[in-house]
Scaffold this active site. Structure first.
Site, PDB file in Angstrom:
ATOM      1  N   SER A 113      41.629  35.790  33.229  1.00 47.17           N
ATOM      2  CA  SER A 113      42.115  37.176  33.211  1.00 47.17           C
ATOM      3  C   SER A 113      42.591  37.487  31.789  1.00 47.17           C
ATOM      4  CB  SER A 113      43.308  37.298  34.167  1.00 47.17           C
ATOM      5  OG  SER A 113      43.957  38.538  34.030  1.00 47.17           O
ATOM      6  N   TYR A 163      52.077  34.576  37.659  1.00 45.40           N
ATOM      7  CA  TYR A 163      50.608  34.750  37.603  1.00 45.40           C
ATOM      8  C   TYR A 163      50.081  34.415  36.211  1.00 45.40           C
ATOM      9  CZ  TYR A 163      46.040  37.133  38.016  1.00 45.40           C
ATOM     10  OH  TYR A 163      44.689  37.449  38.028  1.00 45.40           O
TER      11      TYR A 163
END
Ligand code: NDP
Length: 240
Positions: A133, A146
């Site tokens: 990501s 995260y």
């Protein structure tokens, strides 16, 4: 000659489902893994083995890959895509959510790699594609746990690339910005979800999962002596 087997984890929705459709249309037999088996079957793809596998179960990942290889021949690529984004602040986020993300986003990737890598090294060829990501490159509000898991995916991918580069195996990191999928829906904090939706809207909307699938396919279709080490892509309107 028929095309080789590709394994895709988290293929029941979003980026994984779009990648499965695209690589199948390009003629690859597939092994698709996720917990929602019916969603995998609904894709209706030819030459595809669908297995209900939780990728935090190392033995189950391994067994499914062996079964698919018996049917379709060696796995030439894996797309380690299964993941969860449970946003929260460390002071009040349930610690169980950290555990889930660490098990899935980090260990799940390692288990996928282990299931295919020894065979790839023995054959001197193969491609490992890890979906990280932009949150694996920089921080975002409410993303602390995260980003920890996605920085880990970036770091492990680059280190693995160095480890296997001389053995003919490619390692690719895909780093998308916001993509319109089910990902946000699992965050338990309603206010954080609302703020994230507003942020996506202010950026003119998120990427379509198809754009990420195309990036995966682009990296994979290069000649084996070309490694696209990383692709970073986001909606043009996404500033962060
Ligand atoms: P989705 O929530 O739509 O898809 C997640 C996929 O992972 C589903 O197929 C889900 O299937 C699967 N999955 C979840 N837990 C498990 C598990 N324990 N075992 C096996 N499969 C599991 O989200 P995306 O398509 O957006 O996410 C795909 C990847 O892309 C993730 O790694 C995510 O971090 C990354 N990403 C997404 C971005 C975005 O904005 N959407 C941005 C950047 C990266 P099932 O529930 O059936 O098991």
């Amino acid at each position: 000659m028929s095309k080789p087997l590709i394994v895709i984890t988290g293929a029941s929705s979003g980026i994984g489902a779009a990648t499965a459709r695209l690589l199948s249309a390009q003629g690859h037999p597939l092994l698709l893994l996720a917990r929602r088996l019916e969603k995998l079957h609904e894709l209706g793809l030819p030459d595809t083995l669908c297995r209900k596998v939780d990728v935090t179960d190392r033995d189950a990942v391994e067994a499914a890959v062996r079964e698919a290889e018996e049917r379709f021949g060696p796995a030439d690529a894996i797309v380690n895509n299964a993941g969860a984004m449970l946003l929260g602040r460390l002071a009040d986020q349930p610690a169980e959510e950290w555990d889930r993300m660490i098990d899935l986003n980090i260990k799940g990737v390692l288990y996928g790699v282990r299931a295919v890598l020894p065979g790839m090294l023995a054959r001197g060829t193969g491609t490992i594609i890890n979906v990280s990501s932009i949150a694996g490159r920089k921080t975002f509000p409410n993303h602390t746990a995260y980003v920890g898991t996605k920085f880990a995916v970036h770091a492990m991918s680059e280190n693995l690339r160095e480890e296997v580069a001389s053995r003919g195996v490619r390692v690719v990191t895909i780093a998308p910005g916001a993509v319109e999928t089910e990902l946000l829906s699992h965050t338990s904090d309603e206010q954080i979800k609302k703020d994230y939706e507003a942020w996506k809207k202010s950026a003119g909307g998120a990427l379509d999962p198809q754009a990420v699938a195309e990036a995966v396919a682009y990296a994979y279709r290069q000649p084996q002596n070309v490694t696209i080490r990383e692709i970073v892509l986001a909606a043009t309107g996404q500033e962060a």
